[in-house]
Design an enzyme around this catalytic site. Sequence first.
Site, PDB file in Angstrom:
ATOM      1  N   ARG A  46      24.159  61.693  47.315  1.00  0.00           N
ATOM      2  CA  ARG A  46      24.536  60.465  48.021  1.00  0.00           C
ATOM      3  C   ARG A  46      25.766  60.734  48.876  1.00  0.00           C
ATOM      4  O   ARG A  46      25.902  60.231  49.985  1.00  0.00           O
ATOM      5  CB  ARG A  46      24.790  59.314  47.029  1.00  0.00           C
ATOM      6  CG  ARG A  46      25.381  58.088  47.698  1.00  0.00           C
ATOM      7  CD  ARG A  46      25.277  56.789  46.915  1.00  0.00           C
ATOM      8  NE  ARG A  46      25.374  56.905  45.492  1.00  0.00           N
ATOM      9  CZ  ARG A  46      26.498  57.167  44.813  1.00  0.00           C
ATOM     10  NH1 ARG A  46      27.645  57.318  45.447  1.00  0.00           N
ATOM     11  NH2 ARG A  46      26.474  57.265  43.509  1.00  0.00           N
ATOM     12  N   TYR A  98      18.244  43.245  69.178  1.00  0.00           N
ATOM     13  CA  TYR A  98      17.141  43.370  68.221  1.00  0.00           C
ATOM     14  C   TYR A  98      17.202  42.224  67.209  1.00  0.00           C
ATOM     15  O   TYR A  98      18.273  41.916  66.672  1.00  0.00           O
ATOM     16  CB  TYR A  98      17.232  44.742  67.531  1.00  0.00           C
ATOM     17  CG  TYR A  98      16.275  44.890  66.371  1.00  0.00           C
ATOM     18  CD1 TYR A  98      14.908  44.639  66.541  1.00  0.00           C
ATOM     19  CD2 TYR A  98      16.724  45.255  65.110  1.00  0.00           C
ATOM     20  CE1 TYR A  98      14.030  44.763  65.478  1.00  0.00           C
ATOM     21  CE2 TYR A  98      15.851  45.386  64.047  1.00  0.00           C
ATOM     22  CZ  TYR A  98      14.497  45.131  64.236  1.00  0.00           C
ATOM     23  OH  TYR A  98      13.635  45.235  63.180  1.00  0.00           O
ATOM     24  N   ASP A 170      25.155  49.954  70.471  1.00  0.00           N
ATOM     25  CA  ASP A 170      23.868  50.404  69.932  1.00  0.00           C
ATOM     26  C   ASP A 170      23.131  51.093  71.079  1.00  0.00           C
ATOM     27  O   ASP A 170      22.679  50.457  72.030  1.00  0.00           O
ATOM     28  CB  ASP A 170      23.087  49.195  69.398  1.00  0.00           C
ATOM     29  CG  ASP A 170      21.738  49.587  68.801  1.00  0.00           C
ATOM     30  OD1 ASP A 170      21.173  50.615  69.214  1.00  0.00           O
ATOM     31  OD2 ASP A 170      21.227  48.835  67.942  1.00  0.00           O
ATOM     32  N   LYS A 195      13.624  55.713  66.269  1.00  0.00           N
ATOM     33  CA  LYS A 195      13.015  55.532  67.578  1.00  0.00           C
ATOM     34  C   LYS A 195      12.939  56.869  68.334  1.00  0.00           C
ATOM     35  O   LYS A 195      12.320  57.788  67.852  1.00  0.00           O
ATOM     36  CB  LYS A 195      13.787  54.443  68.324  1.00  0.00           C
ATOM     37  CG  LYS A 195      14.011  53.167  67.483  1.00  0.00           C
ATOM     38  CD  LYS A 195      12.702  52.542  67.075  1.00  0.00           C
ATOM     39  CE  LYS A 195      12.770  51.235  66.324  1.00  0.00           C
ATOM     40  NZ  LYS A 195      13.697  51.069  65.245  1.00  0.00           N
TER      41      LYS A 195
HETATM   42  O1  P1T Z   1      14.336  49.771  62.208  1.00  0.00           O
HETATM   43  P1  P1T Z   1      15.689  50.427  62.006  1.00  0.00           P
HETATM   44  O2  P1T Z   1      15.661  51.911  61.981  1.00  0.00           O
HETATM   45  O3  P1T Z   1      16.427  49.839  60.853  1.00  0.00           O
HETATM   46  O4  P1T Z   1      16.538  50.080  63.334  1.00  0.00           O
HETATM   47  C1  P1T Z   1      16.985  48.802  63.643  1.00  0.00           C
HETATM   48  C2  P1T Z   1      17.237  48.685  65.118  1.00  0.00           C
HETATM   49  C3  P1T Z   1      18.535  48.792  65.596  1.00  0.00           C
HETATM   50  N1  P1T Z   1      18.815  48.707  66.908  1.00  0.00           N
HETATM   51  C4  P1T Z   1      17.847  48.523  67.821  1.00  0.00           C
HETATM   52  C5  P1T Z   1      18.206  48.420  69.274  1.00  0.00           C
HETATM   53  C6  P1T Z   1      16.514  48.414  67.414  1.00  0.00           C
HETATM   54  O5  P1T Z   1      15.570  48.238  68.340  1.00  0.00           O
HETATM   55  C7  P1T Z   1      16.189  48.505  66.029  1.00  0.00           C
HETATM   56  C8  P1T Z   1      14.803  48.360  65.525  1.00  0.00           C
HETATM   57  N2  P1T Z   1      13.903  47.856  66.451  1.00  0.00           N
HETATM   58  C9  P1T Z   1      12.565  47.662  66.235  1.00  0.00           C
HETATM   59  C10 P1T Z   1      11.948  47.954  65.088  1.00  0.00           C
HETATM   60  C11 P1T Z   1      11.821  47.103  67.378  1.00  0.00           C
HETATM   61  O6  P1T Z   1      10.585  47.181  67.414  1.00  0.00           O
HETATM   62  O7  P1T Z   1      12.465  46.586  68.276  1.00  0.00           O
END
Ligand code: P1T
Length: 378
Positions: A46, A98, A170, A195
């Site tokens: 961790r 998001y 972000d 992503k």
């Molecule tokens: O899904 P995760 O890895 O927890 O990421 C969250 C997140 C954070 N910031 C942005 C700009 C994002 O687009 C996302 C997650 N977005 C999607 C799952 C989507 O389809 O827009």
Amino acid sequence: MDFATKAIHVGQDADPATGATIVPIYQTTTYTQAAPGEHRGFDYSRSINPTRLALERCLASLENAAYGLCFASGMAATAATLNLLAAGDHVVVGDDLYGGTFRLFDKVLTRYGLRFTYVDAADPQAVAAALTEATKLVWLETPTNPLMKLSDIAAVAAVCKPRGVRLAVDNTFATPFLQNPLDLGADLVVHSTTKYIGGHSDALGGFVATNDEGLYQTIKFHQNSVGGVPGPFDCFLTLRGVKTLALRMREHERNARAVAAFLEGRADVERVYYPGLPSHPQHELAKRQMRGFGGMLSFVPSGGAGRAQAIASATRIFSLAESLGGVESLICHPASMTHASIPKEVREARGVSDALLRLSVGIESATDLITDLEHALS
Ligand code: P1T
């Protein structure tokens, strides 16, 4: 070292134990100590894991950052960044973001005494006007999800710095290949590595980078205390993905430009949101701030929500799915999918209507993608 070289080499020296050229999946929770407290820098996974460390070093180098920390998801990375704050602190947030980030802020962190004000962060003066004595952080996406709005990072940083307010960006949509917020004055950069960085829709992950040692130590303390860390196998997959980020981003952009031009040329499409189009209100800022325009775009077909939903259900190559940034193309209806956690009246006031569709343009043949959209539109 240039980007493509760093993506393949930084943090990824041959394994000291075996010479393995590729960073191994250190699938272990613990490490044997020679004597109590006497170990080789690794005590418990961790806190620290060699596969994760390789990914953290590589991603930090891509953001031109001194420090980087990986998390189990983008949301875990966002939550860890907000752990810098305490009850009573105020955050100014770019109002297009998001849906899951809005949900974390609005439904979870307000219960811990944090307060959030949402502004149109395309206007640095709107950010400045929202700052109060209690403001500790400004949170931006640029380009935003899903309306592809940009914020001038340097201008917002110039508003924050004299007030002692931290700026977090972000950078998920742009990726470090196209934009480095720390170089423009941001204090923290956050990613969902799920992503583009991972790039193959097979591993969740998040990442935070900074050049400020104090911020790094505090977030690292919370990473270990809260425990939202990624497993070694997901780190391995993400590290494998990042090696081709430069190649993939070039292809994503080539295809997105072609798809955006196709959609803009259609009489039955009302509006296309893509920073690479000269019609985008911040096209000039995009050219100045980014090294390209990326693979995400949104559009509003004529015919309202009913037609938008019919189009989303009719594509054959574009999968109807949440997420983005993988090699495969996805279509999404934000109002019912990624942004459903934002109340309808708030969402619509911010411009995310029920007729909006979002595309994550993959790296298939552009001709096939356009044929697929042509079929779905008609
Ligand atoms: O899904 P995760 O890895 O927890 O990421 C969250 C997140 C954070 N910031 C942005 C700009 C994002 O687009 C996302 C997650 N977005 C999607 C799952 C989507 O389809 O827009």
